[in-house]
Design an enzyme around this catalytic site. Sequence first.
Site, PDB file in Angstrom:
ATOM      1  N   GLN A 266       0.824  -1.209   0.000  1.00 11.63           N
ATOM      2  CA  GLN A 266       0.000   0.000   0.000  1.00 11.63           C
ATOM      3  C   GLN A 266       0.856   1.256   0.000  1.00 11.63           C
ATOM      4  O   GLN A 266       0.519   2.257  -0.624  1.00 11.63           O
ATOM      5  CB  GLN A 266      -0.940   0.018   1.203  1.00 11.63           C
ATOM      6  CG  GLN A 266      -2.024  -1.037   1.136  1.00 11.63           C
ATOM      7  CD  GLN A 266      -2.767  -1.028  -0.180  1.00 11.63           C
ATOM      8  OE1 GLN A 266      -3.415  -0.053  -0.536  1.00 11.63           O
ATOM      9  NE2 GLN A 266      -2.673  -2.109  -0.934  1.00 11.63           N
ATOM     10  N   HIS A 269       1.714   2.967  -3.321  1.00 13.62           N
ATOM     11  CA  HIS A 269       0.711   3.705  -4.100  1.00 13.62           C
ATOM     12  C   HIS A 269       1.080   5.181  -4.200  1.00 13.62           C
ATOM     13  O   HIS A 269       1.132   5.749  -5.276  1.00 13.62           O
ATOM     14  CB  HIS A 269      -0.674   3.560  -3.472  1.00 13.62           C
ATOM     15  CG  HIS A 269      -1.419   2.364  -3.951  1.00 13.62           C
ATOM     16  ND1 HIS A 269      -1.840   2.214  -5.244  1.00 13.62           N
ATOM     17  CD2 HIS A 269      -1.826   1.251  -3.294  1.00 13.62           C
ATOM     18  CE1 HIS A 269      -2.477   1.058  -5.379  1.00 13.62           C
ATOM     19  NE2 HIS A 269      -2.479   0.453  -4.214  1.00 13.62           N
ATOM     20  N   GLU A 334      -9.287   0.597   5.180  1.00 14.88           N
ATOM     21  CA  GLU A 334      -9.720   0.166   3.843  1.00 14.88           C
ATOM     22  C   GLU A 334      -9.445  -1.329   3.658  1.00 14.88           C
ATOM     23  O   GLU A 334     -10.331  -2.101   3.311  1.00 14.88           O
ATOM     24  CB  GLU A 334      -8.973   0.983   2.793  1.00 14.88           C
ATOM     25  CG  GLU A 334      -9.293   0.602   1.358  1.00 14.88           C
ATOM     26  CD  GLU A 334      -8.400   1.320   0.366  1.00 14.88           C
ATOM     27  OE1 GLU A 334      -8.749   1.323  -0.833  1.00 14.88           O
ATOM     28  OE2 GLU A 334      -7.343   1.861   0.752  1.00 14.88           O
ATOM     29  N   HIS A 335      -8.186  -1.731   3.873  1.00  7.15           N
ATOM     30  CA  HIS A 335      -7.786  -3.140   3.779  1.00  7.15           C
ATOM     31  C   HIS A 335      -7.332  -3.607   5.158  1.00  7.15           C
ATOM     32  O   HIS A 335      -6.495  -2.959   5.789  1.00  7.15           O
ATOM     33  CB  HIS A 335      -6.619  -3.319   2.810  1.00  7.15           C
ATOM     34  CG  HIS A 335      -6.839  -2.748   1.447  1.00  7.15           C
ATOM     35  ND1 HIS A 335      -6.365  -1.508   1.074  1.00  7.15           N
ATOM     36  CD2 HIS A 335      -7.479  -3.247   0.378  1.00  7.15           C
ATOM     37  CE1 HIS A 335      -6.699  -1.273  -0.189  1.00  7.15           C
ATOM     38  NE2 HIS A 335      -7.379  -2.307  -0.639  1.00  7.15           N
ATOM     39  N   ASP A 368      -6.762  -7.030  -4.711  1.00  6.04           N
ATOM     40  CA  ASP A 368      -6.675  -5.937  -5.676  1.00  6.04           C
ATOM     41  C   ASP A 368      -6.927  -6.410  -7.093  1.00  6.04           C
ATOM     42  O   ASP A 368      -7.473  -5.667  -7.915  1.00  6.04           O
ATOM     43  CB  ASP A 368      -5.276  -5.303  -5.619  1.00  6.04           C
ATOM     44  CG  ASP A 368      -5.196  -4.180  -4.606  1.00  6.04           C
ATOM     45  OD1 ASP A 368      -6.243  -3.794  -4.048  1.00  6.04           O
ATOM     46  OD2 ASP A 368      -4.082  -3.679  -4.372  1.00  6.04           O
ATOM     47  N   HIS A 427     -55.019  14.437   2.869  1.00 10.24           N
ATOM     48  CA  HIS A 427     -54.488  13.093   3.053  1.00 10.24           C
ATOM     49  C   HIS A 427     -55.532  12.212   3.744  1.00 10.24           C
ATOM     50  O   HIS A 427     -55.778  11.077   3.324  1.00 10.24           O
ATOM     51  CB  HIS A 427     -53.226  13.130   3.931  1.00 10.24           C
ATOM     52  CG  HIS A 427     -51.971  13.482   3.196  1.00 10.24           C
ATOM     53  ND1 HIS A 427     -51.756  14.721   2.668  1.00 10.24           N
ATOM     54  CD2 HIS A 427     -50.860  12.741   2.918  1.00 10.24           C
ATOM     55  CE1 HIS A 427     -50.554  14.752   2.092  1.00 10.24           C
ATOM     56  NE2 HIS A 427     -49.997  13.556   2.229  1.00 10.24           N
TER      57      HIS A 427
END
Length: 436
Positions: A266, A269, A334-335, A368, A427
Amino acid sequence: MSAQPVRLSTAQPDFEARFKALQHWAADTDAAIEQRVADILADVQARGDAAVLDYTARFDGLQADSVAALEITQAELQAALLALPAEQRQALASAAARVRSYHEAQKRACGESWQYRDEDGTLLGQKVTPLDRVGIYVPGGKAAYPSSVLMNAIPAHVAGVPEIIMVVPTPKGERNALVLAAAAVAGVSRAFTVGGAQAVGALAYGTATVPRVDKITGPGNAYVASAKRRVFGTVGIDMIAGPSEILVLADGTTPPDWVAMDLFSQAEHDELAQSILLCPDAGYIDAVQREIDRLLPEMPRAAIIAKSLNDRGALIHTRSMEEACDISNRIAPEHLEVSSRDPHRWEPLLRHAGAIFLGAFTSESLGDYCAGPNHVLPTSGTARFSSPLGVYDFQKRSSLIEVSEAGAQVLGHTASVLAHGEGLQAHARAAEMRLK
């Protein structure tokens, strides 16, 4: 060059303060970017194709006489697929098949219409229908992401979306063959070599050439994220994604070089990505740091990895695996890798994560590319209330109500009482007119 993630221990008196500082990520939007994006979107809305051409020439260095000239034909997509080396073509097909199979199971589990009748014969239910047209944004420029094509287009296809429009920036006109091949495999309907805020605007508002869509999914840079935020309401969007994250929850039984490389996966990235290790074994944390030191010089993206780990990485010593699980829930990563001999012992304690990877052999990188579940995941703690991209993102639900005559006698009285209580006499009368 070295990478020294911050070392923390939950036994430290100042742990909470240091932990909060670690979690902080300045998501403040850049005022200059926001204004530029607002101007681009307004221009695309006003001038359509002409604005798209101007910005594509300015930002991507790609000159064209018309937006139609920026469209990639189906023949070109198929040609790219056929021209791939056999190994790449097989890998792409295998990944696509697994992603499709997973999302077909997801659709069966949560994406079907249903209805029932109550004791009065009244029909109640839910009708699930796909969106008519979606746009998928595929990043380009610094890197190419065929996996993003699969993860965005395949669940849309499985959901039954009849038209999938792909946009992808191609700086200087350089097209990535794997991205085009992935579009062919995933069933993309039309594809344009347009990127940035102008691509988001074209999809949201429509131009003479680019059709207006109902929803835009897919990651991008700060300009793309800002544009998606601004067009939300005109169209749907999937999420506003922050930097990528991995949290490894380890019991000390996994080879430490595996964990070090998972943290790298990660960190490579970008510099803002975050990699964290939680472990109750201090000696094991030391071993992981030694592997970080040993492996880093081998990595082509070593400079990015080092900055990410030095600025945002952490190796956290916990009192127990139970405490590690509690901290993981606070982070909502996230992961989340549960790198443990018995991951199913800890999985029930984990409530908040975009994706949970169970066991030492389940590297995040498999998710991924080819495991099957979607890799478009909530970031920056939003896994507390958000879900991965899925078939459900490309569907909408309509309630079904068919009240029988007998049912109207019961429901009509209830509705009348409540409507009078709200002061809405029309109504109430609409319900009363159906009473015997």
